[in-house]
Design a protein around this motif. Sequence first.
Motif, mmCIF file in Angstrom:
data_model
loop_
_atom_site.group_PDB
_atom_site.id
_atom_site.type_symbol
_atom_site.label_atom_id
_atom_site.label_comp_id
_atom_site.label_asym_id
_atom_site.label_seq_id
_atom_site.Cartn_x
_atom_site.Cartn_y
_atom_site.Cartn_z
ATOM 1 N N TRP A 1 -0.501 -2.987 1.278
ATOM 2 C CA TRP A 1 0.260 -3.010 2.524
ATOM 3 C C TRP A 1 -0.494 -2.311 3.654
ATOM 4 N N SER A 2 -0.347 -2.823 4.850
ATOM 5 C CA SER A 2 -0.929 -2.183 6.032
ATOM 6 C C SER A 2 -0.099 -2.545 7.257
ATOM 7 N N SER A 3 -0.268 -1.783 8.306
ATOM 8 C CA SER A 3 0.477 -2.005 9.536
ATOM 9 C C SER A 3 -0.137 -3.131 10.352
ATOM 10 N N TRP B 1 8.523 2.418 1.873
ATOM 11 C CA TRP B 1 7.536 2.090 2.906
ATOM 12 C C TRP B 1 8.328 1.895 4.194
ATOM 13 N N THR C 1 4.714 -5.031 9.155
ATOM 14 C CA THR C 1 3.732 -4.668 8.142
ATOM 15 C C THR C 1 3.402 -5.920 7.336
ATOM 16 N N THR D 1 -1.687 -7.961 1.708
ATOM 17 C CA THR D 1 -2.934 -8.705 1.598
ATOM 18 C C THR D 1 -2.702 -10.068 0.961
#
Length: 248
Positions: free
Chosen positions: A50-52, A64, A76, A79
């Motif tokens: 996960w990433s912003s 999260w 968010t 991938t």
Amino acid sequence: MQRRKFITGAAAAIALAGAPMLATAGGAHAVDTDKAAGWSSSFNSNSRGWSSVRGSWYRSAGKWRADGQPGYFLSTKHTGVWENFVYQAKVKRDGNGGGTWANALIVRANPGNLRYDYRWLPGYYFQFTNTGYFSVWYMDASGGDAAVKDWTYSSVVENAYWKNMKVVANDGYLSFSINGYSLWSGYDYRLSYGKVGVGFYTASGYWGKLQIDQSSLQTLPGRAKVTPDPSAPIGATVPGGTILRSPK
């Protein structure tokens, strides 16, 4: 705002085979959907994958989460680029300026191209509000939006504190469920693959927070069959909303 007609109903639960790919989102090839693949996130020990896209997302107490930014859609992403799948996220929205502002699962979308309010372009948005309404939207690559399913009331949406959102995407077939009850299903062939994520909008002058307790994605190999969830009680569809908020 242009709208199109879609086929809906219980028969849509049977997966399609051999449907053409008319469009893509994300600019990359999807995974090989003839093989089972996927991921699961509990956020108890990490937020791997996960990433912003926009906003300060962080892991805390097994969730999260992010605090809202007034006037913007924070989101968010996970991938991977995905074509046919079952995607779920258990979420809770706090602070909502009356409860009418949208919270969404985003699928087959491109987080590398953002509208002025930070929505992904193009993409599908499966949304709910804390007032008990849900909707499904399509956004094109230039920022235009169209309701696939207008804002509609269901007690399943209003009565759930935590909402386990689920989207099934299988070729042109799409469905949307919350807490094990089907809210909508139909067909739309405009996007065939892209990235997935979660997002929420906070109105100017208000505060907001979104928490994700868990999330997962499982691909659907070719010719896979999808078992439909039981139908939710569905109330009135109310005109006058936008992709940002329900009218009530």
